[in-house]
Structures are given as C-alpha cells and as structure tokens.
Design a protein around this motif. Structure first.
Motif, mmCIF file in Angstrom:
data_model
loop_
_atom_site.group_PDB
_atom_site.id
_atom_site.type_symbol
_atom_site.label_atom_id
_atom_site.label_comp_id
_atom_site.label_asym_id
_atom_site.label_seq_id
_atom_site.Cartn_x
_atom_site.Cartn_y
_atom_site.Cartn_z
ATOM 1 N N VAL A 187 0.860 -1.183 0.000
ATOM 2 C CA VAL A 187 0.000 0.000 0.000
ATOM 3 C C VAL A 187 0.897 1.234 0.000
ATOM 4 C CG1 VAL A 187 -1.862 1.209 1.186
ATOM 5 C CG2 VAL A 187 -1.676 -1.287 1.361
ATOM 6 N N ILE A 188 0.803 2.031 -1.047
ATOM 7 C CA ILE A 188 1.658 3.224 -1.148
ATOM 8 C C ILE A 188 0.820 4.462 -0.855
ATOM 9 C CG2 ILE A 188 3.176 4.585 -2.632
ATOM 10 C CD1 ILE A 188 3.620 2.083 -4.323
ATOM 11 N N PHE A 189 1.138 5.137 0.225
ATOM 12 C CA PHE A 189 0.490 6.419 0.507
ATOM 13 C C PHE A 189 1.324 7.520 -0.159
ATOM 14 C CE2 PHE A 189 -0.781 3.722 4.071
ATOM 15 C CZ PHE A 189 -2.157 3.850 3.976
ATOM 16 N N GLY A 190 0.661 8.405 -0.842
ATOM 17 C CA GLY A 190 1.374 9.406 -1.636
ATOM 18 C C GLY A 190 1.578 8.878 -3.047
ATOM 19 N N ALA A 191 0.617 8.054 -3.482
ATOM 20 C CA ALA A 191 0.782 7.359 -4.765
ATOM 21 C C ALA A 191 0.698 8.298 -5.963
ATOM 22 C CB ALA A 191 -0.267 6.265 -4.903
ATOM 23 N N VAL A 232 4.802 10.132 1.897
ATOM 24 C CA VAL A 232 4.029 11.357 2.104
ATOM 25 C C VAL A 232 4.923 12.421 2.719
ATOM 26 C CG1 VAL A 232 1.836 10.146 2.381
ATOM 27 C CG2 VAL A 232 3.278 10.531 4.380
ATOM 28 N N SER A 233 4.397 13.597 2.926
ATOM 29 C CA SER A 233 5.178 14.650 3.560
ATOM 30 C C SER A 233 5.635 14.176 4.943
ATOM 31 C CB SER A 233 4.304 15.900 3.699
ATOM 32 O OG SER A 233 4.911 16.787 4.601
ATOM 33 N N PRO A 234 6.905 14.462 5.305
ATOM 34 C CA PRO A 234 7.422 13.980 6.594
ATOM 35 C C PRO A 234 6.548 14.363 7.786
ATOM 36 C CG PRO A 234 9.189 14.898 5.271
ATOM 37 C CD PRO A 234 7.919 15.162 4.531
ATOM 38 N N LYS A 235 5.805 15.455 7.660
ATOM 39 C CA LYS A 235 4.999 15.875 8.821
ATOM 40 C C LYS A 235 3.860 14.896 9.086
ATOM 41 C CE LYS A 235 2.306 19.146 6.104
ATOM 42 N NZ LYS A 235 2.263 20.479 5.616
ATOM 43 N N PRO A 265 13.140 12.440 5.406
ATOM 44 C CA PRO A 265 13.957 12.477 6.613
ATOM 45 C C PRO A 265 13.143 12.003 7.823
ATOM 46 C CG PRO A 265 13.096 14.660 6.159
ATOM 47 C CD PRO A 265 12.585 13.767 5.065
ATOM 48 N N PHE A 266 13.794 11.271 8.708
ATOM 49 C CA PHE A 266 13.122 10.807 9.903
ATOM 50 C C PHE A 266 13.429 11.820 11.012
ATOM 51 C CE2 PHE A 266 12.134 8.209 13.541
ATOM 52 C CZ PHE A 266 11.075 7.443 13.099
ATOM 53 N N GLY A 267 12.597 12.810 11.127
ATOM 54 C CA GLY A 267 12.803 13.887 12.101
ATOM 55 C C GLY A 267 13.599 15.027 11.497
ATOM 56 N N ARG A 268 13.615 16.145 12.255
ATOM 57 C CA ARG A 268 14.371 17.323 11.819
ATOM 58 C C ARG A 268 15.601 17.548 12.687
ATOM 59 N NH1 ARG A 268 13.537 21.393 8.959
ATOM 60 N NH2 ARG A 268 14.408 22.881 10.447
ATOM 61 N N ASP A 269 15.583 16.919 13.853
ATOM 62 C CA ASP A 269 16.699 17.022 14.783
ATOM 63 C C ASP A 269 16.538 15.900 15.799
ATOM 64 O OD1 ASP A 269 14.609 17.838 16.421
ATOM 65 O OD2 ASP A 269 15.043 19.969 16.115
ATOM 66 N N TYR A 270 17.429 15.893 16.793
ATOM 67 C CA TYR A 270 17.412 14.800 17.764
ATOM 68 C C TYR A 270 16.072 14.703 18.482
ATOM 69 C CZ TYR A 270 18.917 12.057 21.828
ATOM 70 O OH TYR A 270 19.029 11.115 22.802
ATOM 71 N N GLY A 271 15.567 15.856 18.910
ATOM 72 C CA GLY A 271 14.320 15.862 19.671
ATOM 73 C C GLY A 271 13.142 15.370 18.845
ATOM 74 N N SER A 272 13.023 15.880 17.629
ATOM 75 C CA SER A 272 11.872 15.472 16.814
ATOM 76 C C SER A 272 12.007 14.010 16.379
ATOM 77 C CB SER A 272 11.728 16.389 15.599
ATOM 78 O OG SER A 272 12.873 16.316 14.792
#
Lengths: 507, 428
Positions: free
Chosen positions: A25-29, A135-138, A166-173
């Motif tokens: 299943v591809i989201f953002g197809a 999909v958008s990282p958010k 990207p998996f997160g924007r920084d360490y915290g996220s």
C-alpha cells in the motif's frame, strides 16, 4: 564511446528470493517518488520473477483517481520501458489498484481496510501488507498512528510500515517520531529507508571489509591517517526548493546518507550476518562519533551556498535566484565537517565529510588515506611519496581503487604513484539494480538489514545536534560562504583540511 | 537434529480419522499457537539404500531419510561387498537393488518424516507430509501425526506446523493418496519433493505433481532418458519444476560466467568451436544440462547427437554464423564417487576468434584436477584455468534454498535447457 558487450552467461544466474504474497500500500501514490522510483522498481522486481502471482499494489492519495487512471499515470511515467515489455506490463498492471485516501480521515481508513479485504480475496494476498509512507514527513507520525488506530498494524507478522527520509528534523523530533511510531508498531515492523543503503557499492563496503583478510588488520588508527567521505551533486535545488529551504545539505544529505557511509566504514565486525548484529554495530559506532570541536563547532564545520556560475553560453543561476527560494536565504547547499570517533579503533583519526550541490562532478566516494612510510628511502617523482589511498567509489563508475607507489622506469630509483582499479561494470557482466529495487524487496521480505533502526537514527541526529543548535541559535557563527556554481565549494572548506596539512581529493 | 519442539509424540491414527484429528488439533489443542502461513511440503521419501543397509545389519538405525556420514560409509562398503563397480554412487538405485537381493531381517525403526533438517524447519513449513514406502510387501497403511513449533528465537513468535507420515507398501500408499487432497491446505503453496529415483512409481509421482504444485526432482536419480523426458514434459506442460541436479551445478555456471566477465574476453564467446565436459561415472544428465545451458545462452542450434566410446556422448551444434561446435561428454571413472551420480568434474571450452589467439578455458573440480583436459595441443592458446569449488550442500540445504526462494515457476534457464538436454541424449 566504448560499448561493452554483455556477458550472455551472466543472464539469469542470480536467483533471488521471491517476496511472499502481499499487498503493498503506497500512501502518496500520486507523487513523484511513486511514479519515478517505486513503481519502476516494482516492475523490475516483477520482470525478475521476484513478485509472486499473489501480489497487489494499492496506491493511495487524496486525488480521486480510479484504478484505470492510476495504471494510466504509471504507464505514462514508465514510458519506453513499457513498450519494450508490453506483455509483462499488462500482467503487472492488472495488480495495480487505487483508493482515494486521506490518512487524516478515520473514515477513509475504514474504507481502506475494506478495500484491502477485497484485494486479499481477489489476489490471495493473505492479509499480508506493507504500508509505504511516501508522504510529507509531517504526516509520518500521524500516518502511523492512523494505521494503528484502524487496526492495520496489529499483526506484527503480517504488516509492516516503510518510512521515507527524513526521519525527524533534529534529535528531539526524531525521538518524538520514534516514540509515536513505536507506539503504533513494533520496531520489527518499521523500515526506515535510506536509499543509499540500497546501493551495491555501499553494501560492498561491508563485503570488502569483512570478506577479505588483508583489509581488516590495517583498518584502524595505526595505519589510517584520515578518511574523507564525499557526496557531490552537479544539480541545483531543482523542483525541491520548498523542502530544501527548510532542510539544507546537513539534514538532506549528511545526517542520513553520509552518516550511513561513515557507519559502514567504521563499524566493528558484527558477530554474525544478521540485521540486528549489523545495526547494533552501526549504532555503537555512531554513539562514539562526535564533531571535532563540539564546544566551538564553527572550528570544524563549513557551510556554503552556490552562487551563479557556468559559462556565458550556459549560465547557471545561483541558489538565491532559484524559483521558490528566499532571495535572502541562508540555507546551506554545501557543508563540510570534521569528526572524530572516540573508540579504540579510530581514536585520533579525523573523518572529513562533505556534500554539496552544483559541484563540478556527480560522485560519491569514501577515501581512506594511509599513514606514510616511516622512512623515505627513494626520491619521489612528485617531491615526496604519495600516501597510499583506498578509494571506494559509490557512484558513478562504481568500484574501488588503490593508489600506491611504484618504481618509475629508468636507471634511478625514483618512485611515483599508480592506481589500481576495480570497476563493477567491467568485472560483472550485468548492471546493478537500482537501490529501490533492493530496498523494496527487502522491506516486503521483512529483512531490515539495510534499514536504519530507531536508535541509529537518533544517534545520527545527536551527532549533529551542536551544529543544528548553532545554526538555529547563532547562525552568524557558522556563516554560509558563497561559492561559484560548478566549483568544489568555498575556500573555507579547503582551509578546514589545510589546517591539518591535508587537501580534499580532487576526483 | 532440527531446531523444533515437538509438542507431542507422533500419534498413530487409523487413516480415516486423520483429517478430523488435525482439525481438532488446530481448533482446540493448539488454539493459542498460530499456524504458520507458509507452505506444505510433500515428500516422497523411500530411502531404499538406508532401509536395506539397516535391514541387512550394515548400518545402525533408525531410518530417517536424512543422508549422514555413517550412511554414506556403510553404502560405500556395501558397493564393494555387493561386487558393484567402484564408480557406483553410494545412494544409487543399483546399490539398493543389489542390497535387496541380500538376506537380512534386522528390525527397522522407521523415523522418516519425523527428523526435519534444520535448514528446512527454519522456514516453518505449515504441514510436512511424508510418504514413506516400506520394504515389506503387504504392509498396510499407517498414519502418524505430530504438531511442532520451532524453538522461539529472539524476537520471533511461535508459528506452528504439523507433521503427517503415511507409511506402507506401494499399494497402501497408492490407496492413501485419497487422504492427501484434504490434507493439503488449498490457500498455501504446496511443494512436492520426489526424493527418490524418477524410475519408480511413475503413477504416484504423476498423482502428487498436480498442476500448480511446485515439483522438486533430482535428475541424477533414474535412467537418463526418463529423467530428461520427465523434466522436459514438466517444462512443456507448465508444471513448476525444480531440479536438484541442476542446482548442484550452480558453481560451474557461475565459474564459467566469471571467466567471461572481463570485457576483453566476451567476444570470444561468439567464436566457440569445441566444448568438452567430463562427468563422474556414467550418468550424463548433469553434463548435458550444462552443455544445453551454454548452447541456449550462446544461441547454438542442435544438429545431431551420437553415442561415443565408453558410454560417452558426442554431438554437434551450429552457431548463429553457421560454424559447427563439437561437443563431447566423457564419463570419468573415480575411486570415491560422490553421492550424486554424474557430477560434472571438468569442462573445456575452445574459442577461435578470427585474427587473434585462440582461447582455451578449462574448469576443473577440486577433486579431479585439470590434467586430463589440459592434454591435446593447447600450447598455442591463451589458457584460462579455474578450479570450481566442490558443492558441499546437502539435498536438504538445496531444498531449503528453494523453499526460501519461493519461486512459483520454473527457472527460465532450466526451462530453456531441459528440452535441449533431452535432444542431446542419443536414443538407445
């Protein structure tokens, strides 16, 4: 241009594992990645007989497409490839479906679950599902939560989720995203993709190191003086200005691709060849890595941004003149830095990482420079003997090279460097698969070896936290140096190595 | 022994109760365990040599169907005492037949179907059904059932399967066929491993190899004509078929491809004039499959085949440019034959590119050496010589590789080579 004959004896010799029956299943197809990378990779797997007949792809996005429209869009994107393999495409396309889905709408997920049940019945995909979040990282976190709330991730043996970078924007996220993802699914169900790990040459770093006895004894601080890791692009920001403005080279390339190359180059030998053993070693070495000067990071990092360049006939616009880019942007398109790894193997060895856009050449490589011979017995043609270098070429011209000194012909005893080359293209009679082919197959087979684990991602973000904080809090301390398009970056990056008496390799 | 946990000792049941018992087992007794959603493996497991060796007291039991060192040693000794040629393979049907003529009535503890090789159990078969024919004529059908779960490893959950053994003489097993259909879960792939000679029980083989089931045979076991005809007919009918004899030849195909990987050598493949293949003993099928693969890949057309001296075979191909290619397959006697009859032990390929030095490629096995193929005036040729590593994989390991690969159709290279190999074998 030389045309190399293919080796007909190579064709079909590889017998790779077939993916188990399932629905992908591809989201953002409706997005670019699906038509440009994912569906071509799936079609390649189909042509390699690595997809079973009990297989389906369900594209999901907000656009109200029908199955036929989805197939049509994908066919259009694949273009000539389909004309060459029309019969195969018709068979493959029969397994492509589409469902309009907004991941934020719970009722859409109910409809999705129902559609999956229908596909299970018609295509015998046995409730096995791989969900690909293109999909958008958010939406990564909320997407995982929505899938879990709809019960679509409840069976860890039959469902898995693939998350793009990207998996997160920084360490915290990254920590927060990991928390959400791991609440929604078990770690064994989560496949964080980094397409660099799908490259044969990146995987070859492991084979070169751990399948040969000659390298490992010298793969340490006693013999290696420094290591350079470069990922250079000739292209500019192209269509990605919106994303790139908020990420920059550090987030876009260094935290993931360059750091993965660093980890594979420096990790200890795993106890056995399995996903957890390898990922344990990668996580361990990243936890030992640090910026060369964490307290004053501006001493070990240089940021740059490409300006106009090119020739009178083919001028190139600067980053700030690109469509969608803030004319006063301080986003870096180039970054170079120096790291250390505080462990027994690498203590004191500098690691230089650099990446940039609009550089003169598209190439990625890892260069290990060895220590010089303790005594110089011979005159060198170049004044002093050149240090031995092992060059692992990731792309293009995939392969490896070794530079060493030999006697220069003639009556004297002068030495000069020569290069010994291994080329994938020349040594193997068939081209390597595109990275997504390997990674998609592995994800659907449930093999996480080439995917980054949660703690690995966090360790990678933590490594660059001092830089990210500095850029956030006092960017003037890490200024963006302009450089002319199609040059090797700002002069300050040369000084970074110059201070250590070194120079970047000019490939 | 395999990494599996038998939840119960195998239970002997009257055949009519088998299906009900299994249903009850999964709906009540194993309710908390999940059934592996993998595949069914149906094994024809005669183990004739092993049964005879135990019956005649040459080997301590039990009979398991798994090839082990003691079994091979006992079989090699039996080759001598039965006065058979030294080059007979230790698991050859000829040895089984010779042993069958000898007296002996040692009790046979029969555990066939209950010893699952670790390589296979790692893939968690949902159901493993073994057909175990016995030596005793008139032995009625016995059915045994056991459930098992793999030992839980790190991060794994127990997905369980069951083992069903149908034991009896040929007639009894033939009757037992009607039990099989309901035992094979319709929604899972079914592999049929014919782990015996292809000459025996053809009607049983035909009944087991239903369309859609993935058949695994070994063309080293059986008369060459029968082996190749069966392979060809499976390919022709679209039956997914795998051949262990073909898989064991993997290192030869890979080594030959490696020789021609350097671009400077690739053109020579268009100018092959001679191919020689040496095989161990007199079984030619593996050698013929190798020649057929090469001919298919290089686009040669078969012209004719003839029986040559000492059970060899000679044949002629024609290249696309009309130049003939001579092929010779030579049986080579060996002192200690491997357990697989007809293994390739040498290959020589001579290429004569116009205007450049001829190229002679010699591949030889670790056991045999290259001397025989080096003879014959190659001094003026460029010589490329490689030693092909010996295949140490057991049949169970090869089988596990197939199961892990999961292909539901015949390998295209095998599908292309099989009809050509059948043509290469001269009719008797």
């Amino acid at each position: 241009m030389t045309v190399t004959l293919t080796n007909p004896l190579r064709v079909g010799l590889r017998q790779e594992r077939v993916v188990s029956p399932q629905c992908l299943v591809i989201f953002g197809a409706s997005g670019d990645l699906t038509s440009r990378k994912l569906v071509p990779a799936l079609f390649e797997l189909f042509r390699q007989r690595r997809l079973p007949t009990e297989f389906a792809v369900l594209g999901c996005a907000r656009r109200p497409w029908s199955d036929e429209e989805f197939r049509g869009h994908m066919a259009e994107a694949l273009g000539d490839l389909i004309h060459e393999h029309r019969g195969a495409w018709d068979q493959f396309a029969a397994g492509l479906f589409y469902e309009p889905v907004d991941l934020q709408q719970p009722e859409h997920l109910v409809r999705l679950a129902q559609r999956l049940e229908v596909i299970d019945r018609h295509r015998a995909t046995r409730n096995n599902r791989t969900f690909y979040l293109s999909v958008s990282p958010k939406f990564y976190g909320s997407g995982c939560s929505a899938l879990a709330a709809a019960g679509l991730l409840s069976d860890p043996e039959r469902s898995r989720v693939v998350i793009e970078k990207p998996f997160g924007r920084d360490y915290g996220s990254a920590q927060e995203l990991n928390r959400i993802v791991q609440t929604s699914a078990k770690e064994s169900q989560v496949f964080r993709i980094d397409h660099y790990l799908g490259k044969e040459t990146v995987q070859n770093i492991l084979v070169l190191r751990f399948a040969n006895t000659i390298f490992e004894p010298i793969w340490n601080r006693n013999y290696i003086a420094s290591v350079e890791i470069t990922a250079a692009e000739t292209v500019g920001v192209e269509e990605r200005a919106g994303y790139y403005e908020s990420s920059g080279a550090l987030r876009d390339m260094v935290q993931n691709h360059l750091t993965q190359m660093l980890a594979l180059t420096t990790m200890e030998a795993p106890g056995r060849f399995d996903a957890e053993a390898i990922r344990n070693e990668k996580a361990k070495v990243l936890q030992s890595a640090r910026l060369a000067d964490e307290l004053e990071p501006w001493n070990c990092c240089v940021r740059g941004q490409y300006g106009p360049g090119g020739t009178a006939r083919r001028p190139l616009t600067g980053y700030r003149q690109e469509p969608g880019v803030n004319p006063n942007s301080t986003t870096e398109t180039y970054v170079a830095m120096k790291l250390f790894i505080d462990n027994w193997r690498w203590q004191g060895v500098p690691f230089y990482l650099r990446t940039g856009k609009r550089l003169p050449k598209r190439m990625s490589e890892v260069v290990l420079t060895f220590r010089e011979a303790p005594v110089h017995l011979f005159d060198a043609a170049g004044g002093s003997p050149t240090a031995n270098q092992l060059i692992l070429r990731i792309q293009p011209d995939e392969g490896a090279g070794f530079r060493f000194e030999v006697k220069s012909p003639g009556s004297g005893m002068r030495s000069r460097p020569v290069d010994m080359h291994f080329s994938y293209d020349e040594s193997f009679g068939e081209p390597s698969d595109e990275g997504y082919v390997r990674l998609l197959a592995d994800a659907m087979l449930g093999d996480p070896t080439l995917f980054t684990r949660g703690d690995e991602v966090e360790a990678a973000w933590r490594l660059y936290t001092p830089l990210l904080e500095l850029i956030e809090d006092s960017p003037w301390q890490l200024p963006v140096h302009p450089y002319e398009a199609r040059t090797w970056g700002p002069a300050a990056a040369d000084n970074l190595l110059g201070r250590d008496g070194l120079m970047w390799r000019r490939p | 022994m395999s990494p599996q946990l038998t939840l119960q000792a195998p239970v002997a049941l009257p055949p009519p109760e088998l299906t009900d018992y299994l249903e009850k087992l999964w709906s009540q007794d194993l309710e908390s365990a999940s059934g592996a959603s993998t595949f069914t493996l149906l094994v024809w497991q005669p183990a004739w040599v092993e049964q005879h060796l135990v019956r005649t007291g040459r080997l301590d039991g039990p009979v398991t169907g798994v090839v082990r060192t003691e079994l091979l040693e006992a079989a090699r000794e039996a080759v001598l005492t039965c006065d058979l040629p030294l080059s007979i393979s230790p698991l050859s049907p000829k040895l089984a037949w010779a042993l069958g003529q000898q007296s002996g009535d040692h009790a046979i503890e029969d555990l066939r179907g209950q010893h699952i090789d670790a390589a296979i159990s790692a893939f968690q078969p949902r159901r493993l059904i073994t057909l175990a024919p016995t030596l005793n004529h008139g032995q009625p059908l016995e059915t045994l059932v056991a459930a098992y779960c793999p030992l839980p490893g790190e991060g794994t959950t127990a997905a369980c399967g069951d083992v069903v053994v149908l034991r009896g003489d040929f007639g009894a097993l033939q009757q037992g066929l009607q039990l099989l259909q309901p035992l094979v879960p319709a929604d899972l792939p079914c592999w049929v491993w014919w782990n015996g000679s292809l000459d025996e029980a053809p009607e049983l083989l035909e009944a087991l190899a239903e369309p859609g089931r993935r058949l695994v045979i070994d063309t080293a076991l059986g008369t060459p004509r029968r082996c190749l005809d069966l392979l060809e007919s499976c390919v022709g009918s679209g039956q997914p078929v795998n051949d262990l004899n073909w898989l064991r030849q993997r290192a030869w195909r890979e080594s030959l491809a490696m020789v021609f990987d350097p671009p400077s050598r690739r053109d020579a493949l268009n100018h092959v004039v001679q191919l020689d293949i040496d095989v161990e003993g007199t079984h030619p099928v593996q050698g013929l499959l190798l020649a057929a693969w090469l001919a298919d890949r290089l686009g040669w057309h078969w012209v004719e085949s003839n029986a040559a001296a000492e059970e060899g075979i000679s044949a002629e191909f024609e290249r696309n440019d009309g130049i003939p290619v001579q092929f010779h397959l030579t049986p080579v006697p060996v002192g200690v034959p491997s357990s697989h009859p007809g293994s390739v032990v040498g290959l020589r390929l001579i290429c004569q590119p116009p205007g450049s030095q001829p190229l002679c490629v010699i591949l030889c096995s670790e056991s045999g050496g290259c001397m025989r193929l080096e003879a014959g005036g190659m001094a003026r040729m460029e010589l490329a010589e490689e030693v092909v590593p010996m295949a140490h994989a057991t049949d169970e390991w090869e089988m596990a590789r197939l199961l892990g690969g999961g292909h539901d159709s015949t390998n295209p290279l095998l599908a292309a080579a099989a009809p050509l190999a059948a043509k290469l074998l001269p009719n008797a």
